[in-house]
Every structure is written in C-alpha cells, then in structure tokens.
Design a protein around this motif. Sequence first.
Motif, PDB file in Angstrom:
ATOM      1  N   UNK A 301       0.837  -1.214   0.000  1.00 45.71           N
ATOM      2  CA  UNK A 301       0.000   0.000   0.000  1.00 45.71           C
ATOM      3  C   UNK A 301       0.863   1.251   0.000  1.00 45.71           C
ATOM      4  N   UNK A 302       1.905   1.342   0.833  1.00 53.93           N
ATOM      5  CA  UNK A 302       2.739   2.535   0.916  1.00 53.93           C
ATOM      6  C   UNK A 302       3.640   2.676  -0.306  1.00 53.93           C
ATOM      7  N   UNK A 303       4.016   1.558  -0.898  1.00 52.45           N
ATOM      8  CA  UNK A 303       4.788   1.657  -2.146  1.00 52.45           C
ATOM      9  C   UNK A 303       3.953   2.323  -3.239  1.00 52.45           C
ATOM     10  N   UNK A 304       2.711   1.916  -3.319  1.00 45.75           N
ATOM     11  CA  UNK A 304       1.840   2.524  -4.325  1.00 45.75           C
ATOM     12  C   UNK A 304       1.612   4.010  -4.025  1.00 45.75           C
ATOM     13  N   UNK A 305       1.455   4.376  -2.767  1.00 46.13           N
ATOM     14  CA  UNK A 305       1.283   5.783  -2.407  1.00 46.13           C
ATOM     15  C   UNK A 305       2.531   6.598  -2.772  1.00 46.13           C
ATOM     16  N   UNK A 306       3.703   5.972  -2.541  1.00 45.18           N
ATOM     17  CA  UNK A 306       4.950   6.685  -2.862  1.00 45.18           C
ATOM     18  C   UNK A 306       5.080   6.888  -4.369  1.00 45.18           C
ATOM     19  N   UNK A 307       4.746   5.850  -5.137  1.00 50.68           N
ATOM     20  CA  UNK A 307       4.818   5.969  -6.600  1.00 50.68           C
ATOM     21  C   UNK A 307       3.864   7.066  -7.094  1.00 50.68           C
ATOM     22  N   UNK A 311       4.866  10.695  -9.076  1.00 48.66           N
ATOM     23  CA  UNK A 311       4.288  11.102 -10.357  1.00 48.66           C
ATOM     24  C   UNK A 311       3.699  12.508 -10.254  1.00 48.66           C
ATOM     25  N   UNK A 312       3.002  12.785  -9.148  1.00 48.21           N
ATOM     26  CA  UNK A 312       2.437  14.112  -8.975  1.00 48.21           C
ATOM     27  C   UNK A 312       3.535  15.172  -8.873  1.00 48.21           C
ATOM     28  N   UNK A 313       4.628  14.817  -8.176  1.00 49.43           N
ATOM     29  CA  UNK A 313       5.734  15.761  -8.044  1.00 49.43           C
ATOM     30  C   UNK A 313       6.373  16.042  -9.426  1.00 49.43           C
ATOM     31  N   UNK A 314       6.480  14.995 -10.234  1.00 49.55           N
ATOM     32  CA  UNK A 314       7.067  15.171 -11.562  1.00 49.55           C
ATOM     33  C   UNK A 314       6.201  16.091 -12.426  1.00 49.55           C
ATOM     34  N   UNK A 315       4.887  15.955 -12.331  1.00 47.89           N
ATOM     35  CA  UNK A 315       4.007  16.819 -13.122  1.00 47.89           C
ATOM     36  C   UNK A 315       4.109  18.284 -12.684  1.00 47.89           C
ATOM     37  N   UNK A 316       4.243  18.505 -11.392  1.00 49.17           N
ATOM     38  CA  UNK A 316       4.364  19.866 -10.883  1.00 49.17           C
ATOM     39  C   UNK A 316       5.657  20.516 -11.344  1.00 49.17           C
ATOM     40  N   UNK A 317       6.733  19.732 -11.323  1.00 48.86           N
ATOM     41  CA  UNK A 317       8.024  20.275 -11.780  1.00 48.86           C
ATOM     42  C   UNK A 317       7.963  20.619 -13.261  1.00 48.86           C
ATOM     43  N   UNK A 318       7.282  19.816 -14.049  1.00 45.65           N
ATOM     44  CA  UNK A 318       7.159  20.093 -15.501  1.00 45.65           C
ATOM     45  C   UNK A 318       6.339  21.380 -15.749  1.00 45.65           C
ATOM     46  N   UNK A 319       5.264  21.528 -15.013  1.00 48.05           N
ATOM     47  CA  UNK A 319       4.427  22.698 -15.177  1.00 48.05           C
ATOM     48  C   UNK A 319       5.146  23.970 -14.770  1.00 48.05           C
ATOM     49  N   UNK A 320       6.023  23.888 -13.758  1.00 47.49           N
ATOM     50  CA  UNK A 320       6.766  25.053 -13.307  1.00 47.49           C
ATOM     51  C   UNK A 320       7.809  25.430 -14.356  1.00 47.49           C
TER      52      UNK A 320
END
Length: 320
Positions: A301-307, A311-320
């Motif tokens: 469960x926590x591995x999936x949450x971390x993944x 992904x969300x962090x990567x999208x934010x960095x791209x948008x910035x």
Amino acid sequence: MSEILTLPIGMISISGGTQSRVALHQETVDDYAEVIRLGGELPAVVVFNDGESSGMWLADGFHRFHAHRAAGAAEIVCDVRAGSQRDAILFSAGANVAHGLRRTNDDKRRAVSILLGDEEWSKWSDREIARVCGVGNKFVGDVRASVCVPNTDESPVRVVVRNGTTYEQNTANIGKAKAAAPAPVSSAAAAQSPETASASPMPGTAKPTPAPVQPEPMDVEPAQHVVTEIDALREQVAELSESLRATLADNEMMGRVFDADDQLKAAMDEAARQKAIAVNAERTLAAKSGEFIERAKAVTYWQRRAEKAEKQLARLETAA
C-alpha cells in the motif's frame, strides 16, 4: 530362545484359546492406542511359532495387540519364540504376573481352570500348577475342588515337580485318618468282670495256678499309619513353604507392576505434553503467518502511495 521381529498384524493368530483373561479392558486398549498414535512405543508382544504358516500364536500382549489395531497400525513388534499352540496356552496362564494390567481373581481362576481342564496338565500337583499360573497353592486346591467332580475310579497318582526332579506320587492316603484301635482292658478291670468272678475258687479250696499270659503280637499297621501321616505332614509343610514363597514373589511382582504402570503413565504424560507443544507451535506459526501477510499488504500500500506521489511531483516540476 527368542527373536525380536516386526511382523504384520495379520500373521498373528488370537483365536487359538491362548487368551487366559476373562475379558479385555477396553479403557486400557484405548490408552495404549493413544500412545501408539502419538508415536510412543509399547513392549513387544510374545508369540509362539510352530513353523507353520498359520502358527504365530499370541501368548502375551492382547491389550497391546488390539491397541495396534485400534490405532490403525499394520505391524507390531513381537518376541517370537519356538513352540506350539499348547506352549502358547501354558505361557499365557502365567502372563501378566509381573507386568501389564493386573489380573483379577476371575482371570487367575480362568488360568488355573484351563490347566485343570487339560488331560495332561490336570495330573500336575497343586504346587506345580500354582507355580506356572503365578498363584498360591491353596488357590489351586480350591479351584480344583470346585471344577473337578469326585470320581472313585480316578487314579490318585499325581505328577509332582520338586527340586528340579519330576516324579509320580500316590496321594490316596494324604489327609485320611485311620480309626483308633480299641483301648486294651486292664488286668484290674478283667478281675472285676462277671466271667472272672464266676471262675473264682470256692473258700477253702486250692487257688488254681493262673495260666501264663501270652504277649500279644505287635500290630505293625499303626506304625505304617504314622509313616503315612508324617509323609502327609511333610507335604503340607512343603506346600505352605511354597505358598509363602509365592506370596512374597507376588508382593515383589506387584511392586514391579506399579513401577511399570508409573513408567507407562509418565510416558503418556510426556507424549501429551509434546502434543500440546506441537499444537501451540502450530498456532504460533499460523499467527505469525497472518501477521506477515498483513505487513506485506501494508508495504504494498505505501509503495503505491509513494509511486503516486512521485508522479504528482514530476508533473508539478514540468508545469513550473
């Protein structure tokens, strides 16, 4: 001479009249069967092999034999001895004297009755039958009196074994008292008898000279009777001595029986303890297995949450 072998249960015959007990004790069979199921070992049963395919006669260990059957065992450890069916019957008459389930008085009576009902063994003395069956001489005498019909044509000769020597003894006169001989009449009483008084001389006549008294012949029959009584007393003393020896042996053997029972109870208690430990270990293993599965689910469960967070962090960095 005997040999310890593991034999299939189906090879052993139990229907040859070799069981000297009145009946089996089912609770004992159940207890023994539980020991076998828990992996415990019981003493070897005694069988006699007459050399034929159907000649494995069970002589001692009927409770253990039926316990193996009840536990589903296909084989049983046997103390195999060379001998016939009659050898097995004779051995069985004295079995369980020093081990196993203690015999009841009915069991002892049945063992003695088996020997007294046999044409050959019934001729043995009470002491020899008592030795074979592990009972007292008086016990055998009482059973003989209750099961044997008096017969005046029966031969009084008994087969006696004493000090390693076997011989025949005539028991016709043992215990019989000979009628006492009449008391002799004293000379004084004879002088007062009517016959003597009528034969007395008249006063004034010469007194006749008495005839010489002839000694009576010695009766040898009472002497022979005394010898017979002495022989009977010696036999009674020997039987009492043997009865005392058998009683002391019974006391010693009872101590061994109690020791054997204590050892068997200790073995059963240890087997039960080991079984409890095994059950507890299984429960512990099951609990640990459940705990491991829950932890594995949590990790997933926590591995999936971390993944997902990556992904969300990567999208934010791209948008910035």
